[in-house]
Design a protein around this motif. Sequence first.
Motif, PDB file in Angstrom:
ATOM      1  N   ALA A  41       0.832  -1.206   0.000  1.00 45.70           N
ATOM      2  CA  ALA A  41       0.000   0.000   0.000  1.00 45.70           C
ATOM      3  C   ALA A  41       0.868   1.257   0.000  1.00 45.70           C
ATOM      4  O   ALA A  41       0.577   2.235  -0.698  1.00 45.70           O
ATOM      5  CB  ALA A  41      -0.926   0.001   1.209  1.00 45.70           C
ATOM      6  N   LEU A  42       1.951   1.247   0.791  1.00 42.13           N
ATOM      7  CA  LEU A  42       2.857   2.393   0.829  1.00 42.13           C
ATOM      8  C   LEU A  42       3.504   2.619  -0.540  1.00 42.13           C
ATOM      9  O   LEU A  42       3.613   3.753  -1.011  1.00 42.13           O
ATOM     10  CB  LEU A  42       3.930   2.179   1.893  1.00 42.13           C
ATOM     11  N   GLY A  43       3.938   1.525  -1.168  1.00 42.73           N
ATOM     12  CA  GLY A  43       4.554   1.648  -2.486  1.00 42.73           C
ATOM     13  C   GLY A  43       3.579   2.198  -3.512  1.00 42.73           C
ATOM     14  O   GLY A  43       3.933   3.052  -4.338  1.00 42.73           O
ATOM     15  N   THR A  44       2.323   1.724  -3.454  1.00 41.66           N
ATOM     16  CA  THR A  44       1.292   2.214  -4.380  1.00 41.66           C
ATOM     17  C   THR A  44       1.041   3.698  -4.173  1.00 41.66           C
ATOM     18  O   THR A  44       0.750   4.438  -5.125  1.00 41.66           O
ATOM     19  CB  THR A  44      -0.016   1.431  -4.186  1.00 41.66           C
ATOM     20  N   ALA A  45       1.161   4.148  -2.916  1.00 39.94           N
ATOM     21  CA  ALA A  45       0.933   5.562  -2.596  1.00 39.94           C
ATOM     22  C   ALA A  45       2.124   6.447  -2.944  1.00 39.94           C
ATOM     23  O   ALA A  45       2.075   7.661  -2.751  1.00 39.94           O
ATOM     24  CB  ALA A  45       0.606   5.712  -1.116  1.00 39.94           C
ATOM     25  N   GLY A  46       3.210   5.831  -3.443  1.00 40.42           N
ATOM     26  CA  GLY A  46       4.358   6.625  -3.857  1.00 40.42           C
ATOM     27  C   GLY A  46       5.475   6.725  -2.842  1.00 40.42           C
ATOM     28  O   GLY A  46       6.444   7.458  -3.055  1.00 40.42           O
ATOM     29  N   VAL A  47       5.354   6.000  -1.720  1.00 40.73           N
ATOM     30  CA  VAL A  47       6.417   6.022  -0.712  1.00 40.73           C
ATOM     31  C   VAL A  47       7.517   5.048  -1.152  1.00 40.73           C
ATOM     32  O   VAL A  47       7.234   3.867  -1.402  1.00 40.73           O
ATOM     33  CB  VAL A  47       5.875   5.622   0.664  1.00 40.73           C
ATOM     34  N   PRO A  48       8.767   5.482  -1.247  1.00 40.01           N
ATOM     35  CA  PRO A  48       9.851   4.622  -1.762  1.00 40.01           C
ATOM     36  C   PRO A  48      10.362   3.634  -0.716  1.00 40.01           C
ATOM     37  O   PRO A  48      11.385   3.859  -0.079  1.00 40.01           O
ATOM     38  CB  PRO A  48      10.930   5.633  -2.153  1.00 40.01           C
ATOM     39  N   VAL A  49       9.626   2.519  -0.529  1.00 40.14           N
ATOM     40  CA  VAL A  49      10.070   1.467   0.387  1.00 40.14           C
ATOM     41  C   VAL A  49      10.746   0.380  -0.429  1.00 40.14           C
ATOM     42  O   VAL A  49      10.307   0.026  -1.520  1.00 40.14           O
ATOM     43  CB  VAL A  49       8.887   0.892   1.194  1.00 40.14           C
ATOM     44  N   VAL A  50      11.847  -0.151   0.121  1.00 37.56           N
ATOM     45  CA  VAL A  50      12.652  -1.149  -0.590  1.00 37.56           C
ATOM     46  C   VAL A  50      12.877  -2.331   0.328  1.00 37.56           C
ATOM     47  O   VAL A  50      13.110  -2.173   1.533  1.00 37.56           O
ATOM     48  CB  VAL A  50      14.017  -0.547  -1.016  1.00 37.56           C
ATOM     49  N   ALA A  51      12.806  -3.552  -0.243  1.00 39.97           N
ATOM     50  CA  ALA A  51      13.086  -4.766   0.517  1.00 39.97           C
ATOM     51  C   ALA A  51      14.460  -5.292   0.143  1.00 39.97           C
ATOM     52  O   ALA A  51      14.715  -5.616  -1.021  1.00 39.97           O
ATOM     53  CB  ALA A  51      12.018  -5.814   0.234  1.00 39.97           C
ATOM     54  N   ASP A  52      15.380  -5.358   1.116  1.00 43.19           N
ATOM     55  CA  ASP A  52      16.708  -5.937   0.908  1.00 43.19           C
ATOM     56  C   ASP A  52      16.680  -7.390   1.372  1.00 43.19           C
ATOM     57  O   ASP A  52      16.267  -7.680   2.505  1.00 43.19           O
ATOM     58  CB  ASP A  52      17.759  -5.168   1.712  1.00 43.19           C
ATOM     59  N   ARG A  53      17.064  -8.300   0.511  1.00 42.50           N
ATOM     60  CA  ARG A  53      17.021  -9.711   0.838  1.00 42.50           C
ATOM     61  C   ARG A  53      18.361 -10.190   1.398  1.00 42.50           C
ATOM     62  O   ARG A  53      19.370  -9.507   1.324  1.00 42.50           O
ATOM     63  CB  ARG A  53      16.648 -10.521  -0.405  1.00 42.50           C
ATOM     64  N   GLY A  54      18.332 -11.392   1.974  1.00 43.63           N
ATOM     65  CA  GLY A  54      19.556 -11.993   2.496  1.00 43.63           C
ATOM     66  C   GLY A  54      19.813 -11.629   3.945  1.00 43.63           C
ATOM     67  O   GLY A  54      19.020 -10.941   4.599  1.00 43.63           O
ATOM     68  N   ALA A  55      20.943 -12.102   4.465  1.00 43.65           N
ATOM     69  CA  ALA A  55      21.310 -11.826   5.855  1.00 43.65           C
ATOM     70  C   ALA A  55      21.444 -10.321   6.070  1.00 43.65           C
ATOM     71  O   ALA A  55      22.064  -9.621   5.270  1.00 43.65           O
ATOM     72  CB  ALA A  55      22.626 -12.529   6.189  1.00 43.65           C
ATOM     73  N   GLY A  56      20.869  -9.832   7.152  1.00 37.06           N
ATOM     74  CA  GLY A  56      20.922  -8.409   7.442  1.00 37.06           C
ATOM     75  C   GLY A  56      19.955  -7.589   6.611  1.00 37.06           C
ATOM     76  O   GLY A  56      20.016  -6.359   6.634  1.00 37.06           O
ATOM     77  N   GLY A  57      19.078  -8.276   5.877  1.00 38.55           N
ATOM     78  CA  GLY A  57      18.129  -7.562   5.037  1.00 38.55           C
ATOM     79  C   GLY A  57      16.916  -7.072   5.807  1.00 38.55           C
ATOM     80  O   GLY A  57      16.847  -7.167   7.031  1.00 38.55           O
ATOM     81  N   GLY A  58      15.958  -6.554   5.080  1.00 36.79           N
ATOM     82  CA  GLY A  58      14.744  -6.035   5.695  1.00 36.79           C
ATOM     83  C   GLY A  58      14.167  -4.907   4.859  1.00 36.79           C
ATOM     84  O   GLY A  58      14.636  -4.638   3.737  1.00 36.79           O
ATOM     85  N   TRP A  59      13.207  -4.252   5.409  1.00 36.66           N
ATOM     86  CA  TRP A  59      12.558  -3.128   4.718  1.00 36.66           C
ATOM     87  C   TRP A  59      13.245  -1.828   5.112  1.00 36.66           C
ATOM     88  O   TRP A  59      13.619  -1.627   6.267  1.00 36.66           O
ATOM     89  CB  TRP A  59      11.078  -3.069   5.081  1.00 36.66           C
ATOM     90  N   ARG A  60      13.387  -0.930   4.129  1.00 34.18           N
ATOM     91  CA  ARG A  60      13.975   0.383   4.412  1.00 34.18           C
ATOM     92  C   ARG A  60      13.380   1.412   3.456  1.00 34.18           C
ATOM     93  O   ARG A  60      12.770   1.069   2.440  1.00 34.18           O
ATOM     94  CB  ARG A  60      15.495   0.342   4.244  1.00 34.18           C
ATOM     95  N   LEU A  61      13.583   2.662   3.811  1.00 34.08           N
ATOM     96  CA  LEU A  61      13.215   3.760   2.937  1.00 34.08           C
ATOM     97  C   LEU A  61      14.399   4.115   2.047  1.00 34.08           C
ATOM     98  O   LEU A  61      15.548   3.975   2.468  1.00 34.08           O
ATOM     99  CB  LEU A  61      12.807   4.988   3.764  1.00 34.08           C
ATOM    100  N   VAL A  62      14.139   4.519   0.837  1.00 33.57           N
ATOM    101  CA  VAL A  62      15.207   4.940  -0.058  1.00 33.57           C
ATOM    102  C   VAL A  62      16.027   6.035   0.619  1.00 33.57           C
ATOM    103  O   VAL A  62      15.474   6.910   1.306  1.00 33.57           O
ATOM    104  CB  VAL A  62      14.629   5.447  -1.402  1.00 33.57           C
ATOM    105  N   ASP A  63      17.349   5.973   0.479  1.00 33.73           N
ATOM    106  CA  ASP A  63      18.250   6.916   1.139  1.00 33.73           C
ATOM    107  C   ASP A  63      17.805   8.363   0.911  1.00 33.73           C
ATOM    108  O   ASP A  63      17.545   8.779  -0.227  1.00 33.73           O
ATOM    109  CB  ASP A  63      19.680   6.751   0.621  1.00 33.73           C
ATOM    110  N   GLY A  64      17.726   9.101   2.011  1.00 32.97           N
ATOM    111  CA  GLY A  64      17.381  10.514   1.914  1.00 32.97           C
ATOM    112  C   GLY A  64      15.904  10.806   2.055  1.00 32.97           C
ATOM    113  O   GLY A  64      15.512  11.965   2.207  1.00 32.97           O
ATOM    114  N   TYR A  65      15.049   9.762   2.026  1.00 33.62           N
ATOM    115  CA  TYR A  65      13.606  10.012   2.134  1.00 33.62           C
ATOM    116  C   TYR A  65      13.241  10.260   3.588  1.00 33.62           C
ATOM    117  O   TYR A  65      13.663   9.541   4.488  1.00 33.62           O
ATOM    118  CB  TYR A  65      12.806   8.819   1.598  1.00 33.62           C
ATOM    119  N   LYS A  66      12.447  11.267   3.816  1.00 29.80           N
ATOM    120  CA  LYS A  66      11.972  11.601   5.148  1.00 29.80           C
ATOM    121  C   LYS A  66      10.461  11.701   5.141  1.00 29.80           C
ATOM    122  O   LYS A  66       9.870  12.230   4.192  1.00 29.80           O
ATOM    123  CB  LYS A  66      12.558  12.950   5.630  1.00 29.80           C
ATOM    124  N   THR A  67       9.853  11.166   6.206  1.00 26.73           N
ATOM    125  CA  THR A  67       8.411  11.284   6.337  1.00 26.73           C
ATOM    126  C   THR A  67       8.050  12.728   6.628  1.00 26.73           C
ATOM    127  O   THR A  67       8.537  13.312   7.596  1.00 26.73           O
ATOM    128  CB  THR A  67       7.903  10.402   7.495  1.00 26.73           C
TER     129      THR A  67
END
Length: 293
Positions: A41-67
């Motif tokens: 839903a956040l991605g559809t709304a235009g919020v730049p969320v990214v999923a990093d896979r593998g060890a130490g991965g997870g969800w993050r906001l694109v560098d520099g994005y602020k709510t």
Amino acid sequence: MRADRLLSILLLLQMHARLTARTLAKRLEVSERTILRDMEALGTAGVPVVADRGAGGGWRLVDGYKTNVSGLTDHEVQALFATRPSRLLADLRLDKASDQALVKLLSVLPAVNRRGAELAWQRIHIDVSGWNRSRDPVPHLPLLQQALWSDRRVRITYDREGCTSERTLEPLGLVAKGATWYLVGRIDGDIRSYRVSRIRDAAILDEPFTRPPDFDLAAFWEKSAEMFRERLPRFNVVARVRAETMPLLRVMIRFGGIDAVEDDRVTMHFDTEEVARINLLGFGDAVEILSWG
């Protein structure tokens, strides 16, 4: 509560840089599947969320994005603070949590938005109960909600017109129609709705299920409600109504409605002929029947 949860996800990602779906689910007390839907839903709304896979991965906001909470318009802020049906939140035992969440949101809003939020909170109250409706007891609602969050099957004892039966179903959603709660669930491949106040007993089973990925609760309910309306009996009446009688006629119509008004010609419908008689014949010659049935 979803809007509040989405904002919480944004703030958490902004604070912690990267979080797994499991961590977010634990922090927000929802299922990982719910978090994945929220991210979509956040991605559809235009919020730049990214999923990093593998060890130490997870969800993050694109560098520099602020709510940017200040990016909310006055209408958006008012919508958040006005749409608070207290009784329904109390049924879900979320009324106190809702108040606390809105206080937190109010505290971080800029002054330009805070005034609109305070006006909506103080001057708009949504009462979803009817004047003549008694309160439906829904003691099993929190348990059903827990089953929804964890995607687990439930066994319910359901009372319909005096006949009690036991059913095992997969809960897909809860819908409040006015002040009445319904459970939407899948049973034997079919998706049906059950009035929560008619559930006499309920238990969560240790049986997870896979939620249909394309299931849309709002779309299902709208289609189901439309089919229900189409099956309702309908008795049509066309009448000539005096202008001074129209306001009273609009108030007095029960179990029916006015479909069209052309000058003094009024097209109406009722559930049955008997209901039409009760509603109209007391008006005497102020309502002249042109077509009956």
